[in-house]
Design an enzyme around this catalytic site. Structure first.
Site: not given
Length: 740
Positions: A31-32, A218-219, A249, A601
């Protein structure tokens, strides 16, 4: 601009320019990269001025990373755009235009310590007892109220009819009055006052709407009500809002995050484009399939299915432990084997758990095994404030000369003994060769103190004296229980009603588990030996950190991180999911999202485990496996025997939890059957045991003497001893013999 490094979905997101756009970015989907390439593309390909672009993140680290990546792509021209956290952006706006709502550009920002200091003044002015309305609870509630956009007047309108809220409402009002008088803002005020500015000065809002033609967030799943309204206001003219997030998330509801913001994005912005990033670059397919199988149980989510071209990889490993000590032993043994046989380093491993208190069993064993570890996002167990406070109390009980421990706990909890009173005690004690505690027993010294300070010092002296009288005769657990009852430490934290206070309570009960374990493995347990053993552990603990260290952390703290090997431990009902989710469907959904975060993770290997028995809140009891285990796709999981040898799926023991396949049987119906530790170590399965001990039977204990069994719960016996009172013991390891 070169987009060859992007996959098709990422390219669609980068090339989308006009209108509202929601990018559902699954875990590890890049995503970044999408955010930074999209911003760079706007500037380089579409000739958008950098000053017309706004990018908002949640942390300074994320903002700096975004800024550096964009500059790497298009050069220093990117410095003209606004990139920052919500709070940093608001500060920038308020410095320029805060005078429109009565703030100069030199207003100060209060951190939590400043808030606390100001609230103390409010308490004093209003004559409110902080025992009746704990200060930390007030801080927490003020922040929550502001996150929900409730001013003191709004809060009073909604909750003023509740008698229990009256003190809080008074404090909230006075706090806001004084913070405004001081030309100050706390972190939550930065958001609220920016929204107030936009409401009171529409021309200011119009200016920023015109300036920021393209807004990036973002987020987005982590935004609260105030942040949602701020974004909506800024995007109100051009509607070119590009948000990236993952509803799967969303795990910060307790911090004010509102998952509805991302779920209802398309309702808020009609005609919005939806782009899904489902290709994962982090994990292997078995791990992703396992995560998909869990998260799909959540209703009302925007569906997406993670996939990867990294290959199937290894199936997740599964272990059913006897108790938390067996679980820790298994995990540490597996790590040492993987380091020894497969070339891993300790820094490749992460142990993830639901609550900080769970770290203790792993820390104790890692210290004994002399394996380096780090606790991420929190202090090591024996370094936590509440644990150090209890140890200081116990050290003072054993050694009244310990002035260091005295000064640590004389005001824990508060006893109105300030710095000047301590100085008077120190001077008196020094002149007469006494310790500070001994000085508290001297009438002359007490006469030097004011009324409240004198009462507090005398009460403290009596508590320590009463406990010291039991050092040579009472069990450590008895002294601990008396200490908690007389100091009211647990009650104090309960009154705070904050997440932090709940964690402290969990840690205190976990410390009780340390005491219980000590008493079970020692024939003549006493406080002096317990402190010697515990202090040695905590001293060793401080020198364990190296660069090559196993990482221990809560799943919350692991978000955004990735590790070659992940141990996801403690999958048990009322632990993970938390007991708070028992009767709350929304809370259960968030716990499931937390499980999804934990699974994703892992890069190459995932090991999941749970215990059939666990000491929690000071009680050793049988545990139910987590409902999340019933939801996992068994085709993605292999069992493990205690020696670490993989077993083919079809050859799992009949008692394996996963033998129920994909059944939707509720975890609450799966009753654990306790077994002996020796059997657990040999078979890795759970067998029913027909105990010879029954209620009414008389027994002899090597330390406690004779007693009668009151009740039997699995291997746990409740026994009334003739001279030692009622104790709960594990029949498998306690030195018991039937008599009579």
């Amino acid at each position: 601009m070169d987009l060859s490094s992007l996959n098709p979905a990422q390219s669609r997101a980068v090339m989308a320019v006009e209108g509202p756009i929601l990018v559902l970015a699954g875990a590890g989907s890049g995503k970044t990269r999408v955010l930074t390439h999209r911003i760079a593309s706007l500037i380089e390909t579409h000739d958008i001025f950098p000053s017309n672009i706004l990018a908002i993140t949640f942390t300074n680290k994320a903002a700096n990373e975004m800024r550096e990546r964009i500059e790497h792509l298009i050069g220093p021209v990117s410095q003209q755009m606004w990139v920052g956290t919500f709070h940093a952006i608001c500060v920038r706006i308020l410095r320029r235009d805060g005078d429109r709502i009565g703030f100069g550009n030199d207003f100060v920002i209060y951190d939590t310590a400043d808030q606390k200091a100001l609230l103390k003044v409010c308490y004093k002015e209003l004559g409110i007892d902080d025992k009746r309305q704990p200060l930390k609870s007030t801080q927490y509630k003020i922040s929550n109220a502001k996150n929900d956009m409730l001013t003191p007047e709004g809060y009073e309108k909604e909750f003023g009819g509740d008698f229990t809220e009256r003190d809080f409402i008074k404090l909230y009002k006075r706090y806001q009055e004084k913070i405004k008088q001081n030309q100050a803002m706390d972190f939550d005020d930065l958001l609220l006052n920016t929204l107030l500015l936009f409401k009171e000065a529409p021309d200011v809002l119009a200016g920023y709407q015109q300036r920021f033609r393209y807004i990036h967030v973002d987020e987005y799943q982590d935004t609260n009500r105030a942040q949602y309204l701020l974004i909506k206001a800024l995007a109100g003219k051009h509607h070119n809002l590009f948000v990236v997030g993952d509803g799967d998330q969303s795990i910060y509801k307790w911090r004010g995050a509102d998952i509805r913001n991302i779920r209802e994005f398309e309702l808020d912005y009609p005609g919005a484009q939806l782009i899904k990033l489902e290709q994962n670059y982090r994990s292997t397919q078995y791990i992703l399939d396992l995560a998909n199988s869990v998260i799909k149980q959540n209703p009302n989510r925007k569906d997406k299915v993670l996939w990867t071209d990294r290959g199937k990889g290894q199936k997740a490993k599964y272990y059913k432990a006897y108790d938390e000590r067996d679980e820790a032993n298994f995990v540490v043994r597996q790590i040492k084997r993987l380091v020894r046989e497969e070339g891993y380093r300790y820094k490749d491993f992460a142990i993830l758990y639901r609550t900080n208190a769970q770290s203790r069993a792993f820390e104790d064993l890692l210290i004994v095994e002399q394996v380096a570890y780090k606790v991420v996002g929190g202090l090591k167990f024996y370094e936590r404030k509440e644990i150090k406070d209890i140890l200081a109390y116990l050290k003072l009980v054993v050694n009244p000369q310990d002035d260091v421990s005295f000064q640590r706990v004389i005001n824990e909890p508060k006893r109105s003994i300030g710095g000047k009173s301590i100085e008077k005690l120190q001077m008196y004690a020094q002149e007469r060769g006494l310790s500070l505690l001994e000085a508290c027993g001297e009438p002359e010294a007490m006469a030097l103190l004011s009324g409240k300070a004198r009462q507090g010092a005398e009460a403290f002296y009596q508590i320590i004296g009463a406990l010291k009288a039991k050092v040579d005769t009472a069990f450590v657990s008895t002294i601990f229980d008396d200490l908690m009852a007389q100091t009211g430490l647990i009650t104090l934290y309960e009154q705070e009603r904050t997440i932090e206070a709940d964690a402290r309570i969990d840690n205190i009960y976990e410390f009780k588990s340390v005491i219980d374990a000590f008493e079970q493995r020692n024939e003549a347990p006493n406080l002096r030996d317990f402190l010697a053993e515990t202090t040695l552990r905590s001293d060793q603990d401080s020198i364990e950190d190296t660069d090559d260290s196993i990482l221990l952390m809560t799943i919350h703290a692991s978000k955004g991180l990735e590790f070659p090997v992940v141990f996801l431990v403690g999958l048990e009902e009322n632990l993970f999911p938390s007991f708070r989710a028992a009767d709350d469907p929304e809370a259960l959904e968030e716990e499931r999202r937390l499980c999804y975060v934990g699974i994703t993770r892992a890069e190459n290997m995932l090991v999941i485990s749970h215990a059939m028995n666990r000491t929690q809140y000071g009680r050793y009891e049988a545990r139910f496996p987590s409902v999340f285990l019933t939801e996992m796709d068994t085709a993605c999981i292999d069992g493990i025997d205690p020696a670490g040898v993989e077993m083919p799926h079809k050859e799992k023991p009949k008692q394996s939890y996963f033998s129920i396949g994909k059944s939707s049987v509720a975890a609450s119906k799966l009753v654990p059957k306790p077994m002996k530790p020796t059997e657990a170590a040999q078979t890795g399965s759970v067998e029913n045991i027909d105990f010879v001990y029954k209620p009414g039977a008389k027994v002899m204990h090597k330390v406690f003497g004779s007693g009668m069994i009151i009740s039997v719960n699995g291997s746990i016996l409740t026994i009334a001893f003739d001279n030692k009172g009622i104790k709960k013991l594990d029949a498998d390891i306690a030195p018991l013999k039937p008599i009579g």
